[in-house]
Design a protein around this motif. Structure first.
Motif, PDB file in Angstrom:
ATOM      1  N   GLU A 211       0.816  -1.230   0.000  1.00  0.00           N
ATOM      2  CA  GLU A 211       0.000   0.000   0.000  1.00  0.00           C
ATOM      3  C   GLU A 211       0.844   1.271   0.000  1.00  0.00           C
ATOM      4  N   LEU A 212       1.879   1.286  -0.815  1.00  0.00           N
ATOM      5  CA  LEU A 212       2.692   2.496  -0.939  1.00  0.00           C
ATOM      6  C   LEU A 212       1.980   3.430  -1.913  1.00  0.00           C
ATOM      7  N   GLY A 213       1.427   4.505  -1.414  1.00  0.00           N
ATOM      8  CA  GLY A 213       0.719   5.432  -2.283  1.00  0.00           C
ATOM      9  C   GLY A 213      -0.644   5.834  -1.770  1.00  0.00           C
ATOM     10  N   TYR A 214      -1.212   5.036  -0.887  1.00  0.00           N
ATOM     11  CA  TYR A 214      -2.536   5.371  -0.361  1.00  0.00           C
ATOM     12  C   TYR A 214      -2.469   6.541   0.613  1.00  0.00           C
ATOM     13  N   VAL A 215      -1.362   6.642   1.335  1.00  0.00           N
ATOM     14  CA  VAL A 215      -1.232   7.669   2.370  1.00  0.00           C
ATOM     15  C   VAL A 215       0.098   8.395   2.209  1.00  0.00           C
TER      16      VAL A 215
END
Length: 294
Positions: free
Chosen positions: A171-175
């Motif tokens: 989940e690199l990119g969601y936050v």
């Protein structure tokens, strides 16, 4: 076997920590008598039982220490829902060759396309091959690093993440990260560059990674390291999570796509991030359903 002999043998097996042989001793003795096995075959059978049992325990320990949120394997992945997936490449990755060559794997694509499932599946395969593995979200790792810095244990934590045979960064990119979080994450990934493999999943194309790391120079340096000799898998098929959700509501995905809109929400790492498309679509289709009902 005499009772005294069996008692001494049991104690010897306990002392030698041969617990798997001990558990299977009676049925193995019975089988040896029934099949008239010679001593060599009987001994081989016992040692194989012990070896298999210990290998199974080591695998369980590696899977537990990897901290996968859900244990998903490549065998359970829905390949029919991913028509664009290169199965030949995935089979090659499952062999672990990329790890022995210190290469990275990057899964890019919108939410719901199975990126995390594929990354976890490769992580499980690495555990099966005896490779120490760690699964963590990008935000989770950034927060862990920030806490370690406050507790003056940062160097130790970075060294630990640098030693894992495989790091799965999900989940690199969601936050988006804070400036400090981005810099600390860069240190971990830089320490692993050309030394250990990383698997990354992201919902953003590389051109948009500045939205996550903020500083263009740092982002460029990070991409240069991560993409060097990396296997990049573009998951450009339809989100099957969204498809299943819409089907349960009796709504076509094409109709839902008309309701997509941009939105932001608060997060734990600072800044804001786009709402994942499937949530926007479901919200939009919910409004469409209300209008239809009216």
């Amino acid at each position: 076997m005499k009772a005294t002999t069996e008692m001494v043998l049991t104690e010897n097996l306990k002392a030698l920590n041969l617990s798997h042989i001990l558990r299977q001793l009676e049925p193995q003795l019975r089988q040896a008598r029934e099949q008239s096995l010679d001593y060599g075959d009987f001994l081989l059978s016992l040692t194989e039982i012990e070896m298999e049992g210990r290998a199974e325990n080591r695998l369980k320990r590696r899977l537990r220490e990897a901290k996968f949120p859900l244990l998903k394997t490549l065998e359970t992945f829905d390949y029919h829902a991913a028509p664009g997936l290169d199965r030949r490449l995935l089979h090659q990755l499952a062999s672990g060759e990329y790890i022995s060559r210190q290469r990275n794997v990057i899964f890019l694509g919108k939410s719901g396309t199975g990126k995390t499932h594929l990354a976890t599946g490769l992580g499980v395969e690495a555990c099966r091959q005896g490779i120490t593995t760690r699964f963590v979200t990008g935000c989770g790792l950034a927060n862990e690093l920030l806490e370690a810095r406050q507790e003056h244990t940062l160097s130790r934590l970075i060294q630990r993440y640098a030693r894992y045979g495989l790091l799965v960064l999900d989940e690199l990119g969601y936050v988006p990260f804070s400036k400090e979080g981005a810099e600390l994450l860069f240190q971990v990934l830089a320490a692993r560059h050309e030394q250990r493999s990383v698997i990354i999943t992201s919902n953003l194309g590389f051109a948009d990674w500045t939205q996550v790391f903020g500083e263009p120079t740092l982002t460029a340096a990070l991409l240069d390291r991560l993409t060097h000799k990396a296997h990049i898998v573009t998951c450009d098929w339809e989100s099957y999570r969204l498809k299943e959700s819409l089907q349960s509501k009796g709504i076509s995905s094409g109709k839902a796509a008309k309701g997509l809109r941009q939105s932001t929400n608060a997060n734990a790492c600072g800044g804001s991030a786009p709402t994942p498309p499937e949530f926007i679509a479901l919200e939009a289709t919910g409004e469409a359903g209300k209008e239809k009902a009216g």
